[in-house]
Write a protein that holds these residues in place. Sequence first.
Motif, short mmCIF file in Angstrom:
data_model
loop_
_atom_site.label_atom_id
_atom_site.label_comp_id
_atom_site.label_asym_id
_atom_site.label_seq_id
_atom_site.Cartn_x
_atom_site.Cartn_y
_atom_site.Cartn_z
N LEU A 111 -8.54 -5.84 -0.66
CA LEU A 111 -8.08 -4.86 0.32
C LEU A 111 -9.20 -4.64 1.33
N THR A 112 -8.81 -4.46 2.58
CA THR A 112 -9.76 -4.06 3.62
C THR A 112 -9.29 -2.71 4.14
N ASP A 113 -10.17 -1.71 4.08
CA ASP A 113 -9.75 -0.35 4.44
C ASP A 113 -9.94 -0.06 5.92
N GLN A 114 -9.61 1.16 6.31
CA GLN A 114 -9.65 1.59 7.70
C GLN A 114 -11.06 1.59 8.28
N ASN A 115 -12.06 1.44 7.43
CA ASN A 115 -13.45 1.38 7.91
C ASN A 115 -14.02 -0.03 7.84
N GLY A 116 -13.18 -0.99 7.49
CA GLY A 116 -13.61 -2.38 7.42
C GLY A 116 -14.25 -2.78 6.11
N HIS A 117 -14.27 -1.90 5.14
CA HIS A 117 -14.85 -2.22 3.82
C HIS A 117 -13.85 -3.05 3.02
N ARG A 118 -14.33 -4.15 2.47
CA ARG A 118 -13.50 -5.01 1.61
C ARG A 118 -13.84 -4.75 0.16
N GLN A 119 -12.80 -4.71 -0.67
CA GLN A 119 -13.02 -4.58 -2.10
C GLN A 119 -11.79 -5.12 -2.83
N PRO A 120 -12.01 -5.66 -4.03
CA PRO A 120 -10.86 -6.07 -4.83
C PRO A 120 -10.02 -4.85 -5.19
N LEU A 121 -8.73 -5.03 -5.29
CA LEU A 121 -7.84 -3.95 -5.71
C LEU A 121 -8.33 -3.36 -7.03
N SER A 122 -8.82 -4.21 -7.92
CA SER A 122 -9.26 -3.76 -9.25
C SER A 122 -10.43 -2.79 -9.20
N GLU A 123 -11.14 -2.71 -8.06
CA GLU A 123 -12.25 -1.75 -7.93
C GLU A 123 -11.75 -0.30 -7.94
N ARG A 124 -10.45 -0.10 -7.79
CA ARG A 124 -9.89 1.25 -7.80
C ARG A 124 -9.69 1.76 -9.23
N ARG A 125 -9.93 0.90 -10.20
CA ARG A 125 -9.79 1.26 -11.60
C ARG A 125 -10.73 2.42 -11.94
N GLY A 126 -10.27 3.30 -12.82
CA GLY A 126 -11.11 4.39 -13.29
C GLY A 126 -10.64 5.76 -12.85
N ARG A 127 -9.77 5.81 -11.83
CA ARG A 127 -9.23 7.09 -11.36
C ARG A 127 -7.74 6.93 -11.10
N PRO A 128 -6.96 7.95 -11.40
CA PRO A 128 -5.54 7.89 -11.04
C PRO A 128 -5.39 7.72 -9.52
N GLN A 129 -4.34 7.03 -9.14
CA GLN A 129 -4.08 6.74 -7.73
C GLN A 129 -2.66 7.16 -7.37
N LEU A 130 -2.50 7.73 -6.19
CA LEU A 130 -1.18 7.94 -5.60
C LEU A 130 -1.04 6.84 -4.56
N VAL A 131 -0.07 5.95 -4.73
CA VAL A 131 0.04 4.73 -3.93
C VAL A 131 1.37 4.68 -3.21
N THR A 132 1.34 4.08 -2.01
CA THR A 132 2.56 3.79 -1.27
C THR A 132 2.29 2.58 -0.39
N MET A 133 3.35 2.11 0.27
CA MET A 133 3.21 1.07 1.29
C MET A 133 3.89 1.58 2.56
N PHE A 134 3.35 1.16 3.70
CA PHE A 134 3.80 1.66 5.00
C PHE A 134 3.38 0.66 6.06
N TYR A 135 3.65 0.96 7.33
CA TYR A 135 3.02 0.24 8.43
C TYR A 135 2.78 1.22 9.58
N ALA A 136 1.67 1.04 10.24
CA ALA A 136 1.17 2.04 11.19
C ALA A 136 2.03 2.21 12.43
N SER A 137 2.73 1.17 12.87
CA SER A 137 3.53 1.30 14.09
C SER A 137 4.92 1.88 13.81
#
Length: 188
Positions: A35-61
Amino acid sequence: MKRLLLLLVLMLTLGVAHATQPLPGDSIYNLKLQLTDQNGHRQPLSERRGRPQLVTMFYASCQMVCPMIIDSMRATRNALDPVERAKIDLLAVSFDPARDSVAALRNYAEKRKLDAPAWTLARTGPAEVRQLSGVLGLQYRQLPDGEFNHSSELILLDADGRIVARTSHIGRLDPVFVEAIRHQLGGA
């Protein structure tokens, strides 16, 4: 002082042990995607492990449903008390990597006042978007005009990336979903 140091060592040891444990078979973190976030940081999705997440999918336009999805995510988070809010992360991944550049995501986050680190807007490659949406059970298709027809849901992941609750109540708060989050955070 010794007691504090011992406690810190214990906490670090438990954190490392959790990170080295194998993922459950039904964890979305088994997907090998970046994943690449809004600040340009790249990380594997698996790096989010360890905390509950509220997830969705969308598109900005998106001008119709996606703003309601983000508003529903915000309302759901705001229904939690401050201690609970501090225990959950929010992740919105774009269906539209062709148009949702880092700059577009950053602009969207600023416009909607979605402050990091609580909020992560992210992009990944087209094949990875398809994989992630499939694992999350979200459907989408691009229309000839460039817009997307898509599912609209909020999904709760536990600390290991397993889906534990979901809601399709968009545009209004889902009290049952909020209680599912509270239950998950109580065990987190």
